[in-house]
Design a protein around this motif. Structure first.
Motif, PDB file in Angstrom:
ATOM      1  N   ILE A 398      40.816  39.293  30.707  1.00 27.33           N
ATOM      2  CA  ILE A 398      39.815  40.222  30.179  1.00 27.33           C
ATOM      3  C   ILE A 398      40.528  41.399  29.526  1.00 27.33           C
ATOM      4  CG2 ILE A 398      37.794  41.643  30.712  1.00 27.33           C
ATOM      5  CD1 ILE A 398      37.488  39.920  33.265  1.00 27.33           C
ATOM      6  N   SER A 399      40.127  41.713  28.304  1.00 25.70           N
ATOM      7  CA  SER A 399      40.735  42.817  27.580  1.00 25.70           C
ATOM      8  C   SER A 399      39.653  43.706  26.984  1.00 25.70           C
ATOM      9  CB  SER A 399      41.626  42.283  26.445  1.00 25.70           C
ATOM     10  OG  SER A 399      40.849  41.585  25.480  1.00 25.70           O
ATOM     11  N   GLU A 400      40.083  44.822  26.424  1.00 26.45           N
ATOM     12  CA  GLU A 400      39.257  45.791  25.716  1.00 26.45           C
ATOM     13  C   GLU A 400      38.372  46.617  26.652  1.00 26.45           C
ATOM     14  OE1 GLU A 400      37.335  44.207  22.252  1.00 26.45           O
ATOM     15  OE2 GLU A 400      39.206  43.437  21.426  1.00 26.45           O
ATOM     16  N   SER A 401      37.563  45.996  27.485  1.00 24.12           N
ATOM     17  CA  SER A 401      36.787  46.772  28.449  1.00 24.12           C
ATOM     18  C   SER A 401      37.671  47.255  29.599  1.00 24.12           C
ATOM     19  CB  SER A 401      35.632  45.948  29.017  1.00 24.12           C
ATOM     20  OG  SER A 401      36.122  44.830  29.742  1.00 24.12           O
ATOM     21  N   MET A 402      38.715  46.484  29.882  1.00 27.03           N
ATOM     22  CA  MET A 402      39.681  46.788  30.934  1.00 27.03           C
ATOM     23  C   MET A 402      40.824  45.802  30.781  1.00 27.03           C
ATOM     24  SD  MET A 402      37.814  45.080  34.264  1.00 27.03           S
ATOM     25  CE  MET A 402      37.240  43.364  34.226  1.00 27.03           C
ATOM     26  N   THR A 403      41.892  46.026  31.522  1.00 25.47           N
ATOM     27  CA  THR A 403      42.931  45.011  31.639  1.00 25.47           C
ATOM     28  C   THR A 403      42.676  44.297  32.956  1.00 25.47           C
ATOM     29  OG1 THR A 403      44.490  46.387  30.418  1.00 25.47           O
ATOM     30  CG2 THR A 403      45.406  44.552  31.671  1.00 25.47           C
ATOM     31  N   GLY A 404      42.127  43.099  32.879  1.00 28.19           N
ATOM     32  CA  GLY A 404      41.702  42.402  34.086  1.00 28.19           C
ATOM     33  C   GLY A 404      42.071  40.941  34.074  1.00 28.19           C
ATOM     34  N   ARG A 405      42.103  40.362  35.253  1.00 26.15           N
ATOM     35  CA  ARG A 405      42.340  38.930  35.424  1.00 26.15           C
ATOM     36  C   ARG A 405      41.375  38.422  36.487  1.00 26.15           C
ATOM     37  NH1 ARG A 405      44.468  40.106  31.506  1.00 26.15           N
ATOM     38  NH2 ARG A 405      46.618  39.735  30.803  1.00 26.15           N
ATOM     39  N   ALA A 406      40.924  37.184  36.307  1.00 24.50           N
ATOM     40  CA  ALA A 406      40.006  36.598  37.279  1.00 24.50           C
ATOM     41  C   ALA A 406      40.312  35.126  37.452  1.00 24.50           C
ATOM     42  CB  ALA A 406      38.555  36.789  36.835  1.00 24.50           C
ATOM     43  N   ILE A 407      40.016  34.630  38.622  1.00 22.40           N
ATOM     44  CA  ILE A 407      40.015  33.196  38.863  1.00 22.40           C
ATOM     45  C   ILE A 407      38.567  32.783  39.061  1.00 22.40           C
ATOM     46  CG2 ILE A 407      40.467  33.526  41.343  1.00 22.40           C
ATOM     47  CD1 ILE A 407      41.753  30.742  41.356  1.00 22.40           C
ATOM     48  N   ARG A 408      38.185  31.728  38.374  1.00 21.22           N
ATOM     49  CA  ARG A 408      36.832  31.173  38.516  1.00 21.22           C
ATOM     50  C   ARG A 408      36.978  29.787  39.107  1.00 21.22           C
ATOM     51  NH1 ARG A 408      32.148  29.434  38.977  1.00 21.22           N
ATOM     52  NH2 ARG A 408      30.409  30.057  37.631  1.00 21.22           N
ATOM     53  N   THR A 409      36.354  29.559  40.251  1.00 19.06           N
ATOM     54  CA  THR A 409      36.261  28.228  40.836  1.00 19.06           C
ATOM     55  C   THR A 409      34.789  27.831  40.838  1.00 19.06           C
ATOM     56  OG1 THR A 409      35.909  28.856  43.149  1.00 19.06           O
ATOM     57  CG2 THR A 409      38.183  28.883  42.333  1.00 19.06           C
ATOM     58  N   LYS A 410      34.500  26.648  41.324  1.00 19.30           N
ATOM     59  CA  LYS A 410      33.091  26.245  41.373  1.00 19.30           C
ATOM     60  C   LYS A 410      32.298  27.117  42.333  1.00 19.30           C
ATOM     61  CE  LYS A 410      31.818  21.999  40.849  1.00 19.30           C
ATOM     62  NZ  LYS A 410      31.582  20.546  41.016  1.00 19.30           N
ATOM     63  N   ASP A 411      32.960  27.654  43.349  1.00 21.20           N
ATOM     64  CA  ASP A 411      32.255  28.405  44.390  1.00 21.20           C
ATOM     65  C   ASP A 411      32.457  29.911  44.325  1.00 21.20           C
ATOM     66  OD1 ASP A 411      31.314  26.004  45.386  1.00 21.20           O
ATOM     67  OD2 ASP A 411      32.927  25.813  46.862  1.00 21.20           O
ATOM     68  N   TRP A 412      33.517  30.364  43.642  1.00 17.47           N
ATOM     69  CA  TRP A 412      33.857  31.778  43.718  1.00 17.47           C
ATOM     70  C   TRP A 412      34.314  32.343  42.374  1.00 17.47           C
ATOM     71  CZ3 TRP A 412      32.745  34.255  48.157  1.00 17.47           C
ATOM     72  CH2 TRP A 412      32.618  33.474  49.321  1.00 17.47           C
ATOM     73  N   THR A 413      34.068  33.633  42.204  1.00 16.13           N
ATOM     74  CA  THR A 413      34.707  34.429  41.160  1.00 16.13           C
ATOM     75  C   THR A 413      35.437  35.579  41.849  1.00 16.13           C
ATOM     76  OG1 THR A 413      33.039  33.925  39.479  1.00 16.13           O
ATOM     77  CG2 THR A 413      34.366  35.906  39.149  1.00 16.13           C
ATOM     78  N   TYR A 414      36.701  35.759  41.507  1.00 17.37           N
ATOM     79  CA  TYR A 414      37.517  36.819  42.093  1.00 17.37           C
ATOM     80  C   TYR A 414      38.224  37.516  40.947  1.00 17.37           C
ATOM     81  CZ  TYR A 414      41.468  38.883  44.715  1.00 17.37           C
ATOM     82  OH  TYR A 414      42.413  39.733  45.252  1.00 17.37           O
ATOM     83  N   CYS A 415      37.971  38.810  40.778  1.00 17.37           N
ATOM     84  CA  CYS A 415      38.467  39.561  39.636  1.00 17.37           C
ATOM     85  C   CYS A 415      39.265  40.776  40.084  1.00 17.37           C
ATOM     86  CB  CYS A 415      37.294  39.999  38.752  1.00 17.37           C
ATOM     87  SG  CYS A 415      37.758  41.025  37.335  1.00 17.37           S
ATOM     88  N   VAL A 416      40.373  41.029  39.390  1.00 17.05           N
ATOM     89  CA  VAL A 416      41.188  42.214  39.641  1.00 17.05           C
ATOM     90  C   VAL A 416      41.343  42.977  38.331  1.00 17.05           C
ATOM     91  CG1 VAL A 416      42.420  41.105  41.536  1.00 17.05           C
ATOM     92  CG2 VAL A 416      43.380  40.995  39.214  1.00 17.05           C
ATOM     93  N   ALA A 417      41.581  44.293  38.440  1.00 17.55           N
ATOM     94  CA  ALA A 417      41.689  45.136  37.254  1.00 17.55           C
ATOM     95  C   ALA A 417      42.776  46.177  37.436  1.00 17.55           C
ATOM     96  CB  ALA A 417      40.350  45.815  36.971  1.00 17.55           C
ATOM     97  N   ASP A 418      43.388  46.585  36.324  1.00 18.73           N
ATOM     98  CA  ASP A 418      44.346  47.676  36.363  1.00 18.73           C
ATOM     99  C   ASP A 418      43.589  48.964  36.687  1.00 18.73           C
ATOM    100  OD1 ASP A 418      45.907  49.984  35.349  1.00 18.73           O
ATOM    101  OD2 ASP A 418      47.310  48.444  34.676  1.00 18.73           O
ATOM    102  N   PRO A 419      43.930  49.640  37.761  1.00 16.02           N
ATOM    103  CA  PRO A 419      43.138  50.797  38.202  1.00 16.02           C
ATOM    104  C   PRO A 419      43.295  52.027  37.315  1.00 16.02           C
ATOM    105  CG  PRO A 419      45.082  50.577  39.569  1.00 16.02           C
ATOM    106  CD  PRO A 419      45.053  49.370  38.674  1.00 16.02           C
ATOM    107  N   THR A 420      44.305  52.040  36.451  1.00 14.52           N
ATOM    108  CA  THR A 420      44.513  53.216  35.605  1.00 14.52           C
ATOM    109  C   THR A 420      43.555  53.248  34.423  1.00 14.52           C
ATOM    110  OG1 THR A 420      46.160  52.157  34.163  1.00 14.52           O
ATOM    111  CG2 THR A 420      46.951  53.177  36.208  1.00 14.52           C
TER     112      THR A 420
END
Length: 486
Positions: A398-420
């Motif tokens: 994920i870019s522009e709105s934040m610097t983020g990364r996520a893993i998407r599985t069939k059951d879960w979404t887990y997202c992390v972001a640069d806190p700065t």
């Protein structure tokens, strides 16, 4: 079983009824037509039409069964006779980065297009380039968005120089940023030599479809790859709103509101009627092109792909329409019908846009370059063991709105972001930001990041995400646990 192609193409009641039958088929069901299509694909190289509708939500396809107000008989018929990938996702929920992943089967941080603006790397093999080397013509009509955004860099919103076309070196009738050279009822695109092609007093979707019809009516000496790249239902940027065909907004004024939007602030109250109208026009365009394929005796030898680059959350999740990890941003429609993809079948495996190019190359009998990181999904159509072994994990950058990364599985979404809050290609430090249970909260109304009872699952997803990040070519980051439950 025989396919009633005439009814399918014309979107008749019989085709619509077949769509209902397809929706009722058990997961993994495949008709005999699929085997027949695969056999034909082995005898000759099929034509390929890749039809991309910008910002088209997956649940606005009637065949996906979640929206009572959609009017998509042609897409429903396509799903009734082909493969409907019900859990397809984009690996980067913004226009240019998603398209770069689609064309190269590499992550956006590898293509040079990690945000809107930069040009696609000229060093990477592309879907168009590989097909062209295998004897295809590679043709584009509509929006590109992978040339340099600035004239100072040799680009701009309009004409695209051949070196920035990603292998589309035969017919070229497009604009780099279609939303900047056209409006919903007038504008300009450019041919391969830079000559203007203008339209006025015609809806943009219909104009692009006219140009595609003109191509399909011509005699084709070689198998062709045609990329039809529509802007709708994406908003018109300088008007800051979606625009449907004349009169369509009035017809959809009381249309259903998707459940993920109802509880959220945003501009869906104003935008949904036009969005519905624009989606309806895209469906009519698909039906029209399918009818032309039949009339030109091309239908039996053409793979038709309907896809979007990302979804739309109507400013409910951030300050614009995508660039988030939610289903409304990342989940996309993907339907493929034609040689090798015939026979009604719903594919529930999680399928990233990074896998499209290898799938189409394999379907065309073209070797997949080693540089491509995606996997062909063709084995899933016929092999139960392949379905069991499919990883069902996708990395979302994920870019522009934040610097983020996520893993998407069939059951879960887990997202992390640069806190700065820095907006960069990558980060070495992320904080847990969002976590959603797709089984019990498919509309993602409750963020579970920081909940103690989900700590073990979060830790598991964190390690899996790190593995995907490293596999994408980025260094392994530090990920700090969420300490507070929002």
């Amino acid at each position: 079983m025989a396919v009633n192609r005439r009814n399918f193409l014309l979107g008749t009641a019989a085709a619509a009824a077949q769509a209902g039958v397809a929706a009722a088929l058990p997961t993994g069901t495949k008709s005999d037509a699929g085997a027949e299509g695969a056999a034909r694909a082995g005898k000759r190289k099929p034509n390929i039409i890749l039809y991309l509708s910008d910002q088209f939500r997956w649940d606005f396809v009637g065949a996906n069964g979640l929206n009572s107000s959609t009017n998509t008989p042609n897409l429903d018929a396509l799903a009734a006779h082909g493969k409907n990938f019900t859990h397809a996702v984009t690996n980067q929920p913004v226009c240019a980065p998603a398209r770069s992943v689609l064309m190269t089967s590499r992550y956006a941080t590898e293509t040079g297009v990690w945000h809107n603006g930069p040009a696609l790397s000229t060093e990477l093999p592309t879907l168009a380039g590989e097909l062209r080397k295998a004897g295809y013509t590679a043709n584009l009509i509509g929006k590109w968005h992978l040339a340099p955004a600035k004239a100072a860099d040799g680009g701009g919103p309009g004409y695209v120089k051949p070196e920035y076309r990603g292998g589309f070196l035969d017919l070229w009738e497009g604009a780099n940023a279609l939303e900047h050279t056209t409006h919903p009822f007038e504008g300009t695109i450019f041919d391969g030599d830079g000559k203007e092609i203008t339209f006025k007093d015609q809806y943009r979707v219909d104009f692009i479809t006219d140009r595609a019809e003109r191509f399909l009516r011509q005699k084709q000496e070689k198998p062709f790859f045609l990329f039809v790249s529509q802007l709708e239902p994406h908003q018109q940027n300088d008007m800051k709103r979606m625009v449907g065909p004349k009169g369509s907004a009035e017809r959809f004024i009381n249309a259903a509101v998707p459940a993920d939007l109802r509880e959220q602030p945003g501009d869906w109250h104003q935008q949904l009627p036009d969005y519905y109208g624009a989606c309806e026009s895209i469906d009519a365009s698909v039906g029209r092109l399918r009818k032309i394929l039949e009339e030109e005796n091309l239908a039996d030898d053409t793979i038709f792909v309907f896809i979007s680059d990302h979804g739309c959350h109507f400013m409910t999740r951030n300050e614009e329409y995508k660039r988030s990890t939610h289903n409304s941003s990342v989940r996309i429609p993907l339907i493929i019908q034609g040689p090798g993809f015939e026979g009604a079948q719903q594919i529930p495996e999680l399928f990233g846009i990074i896998n499209v190019a290898p799938t189409l190359l394999e379907a065309a009998g073209v070797k997949v370059p080693e540089s491509m990181k995606g996997k062909s999904i063709l084995p899933l159509l016929n092999d139960a063991k392949a379905r069991e072994a499919w990883p069902n994990k996708e990395l979302i950058q994920i870019s522009e709105s934040m610097t983020g990364r996520a893993i998407r599985t069939k059951d879960w979404t887990y997202c992390v972001a640069d806190p700065t809050g820095v907006r960069a290609a990558t980060s070495n430090n992320y904080h847990e930001y969002q976590m959603y249970d797709q089984r019990n909260d498919p509309h993602e109304l409750v963020n579970l990041a920081g909940r103690k009872e989900y700590r073990a699952k979060a830790a598991e997803l964190r390690e899996e995400l790190k593995e995907l990040i490293v596999a994408s070519g980025e260094p392994e980051p530090e990920i700090t646990e969420a300490k507070l439950y929002p």
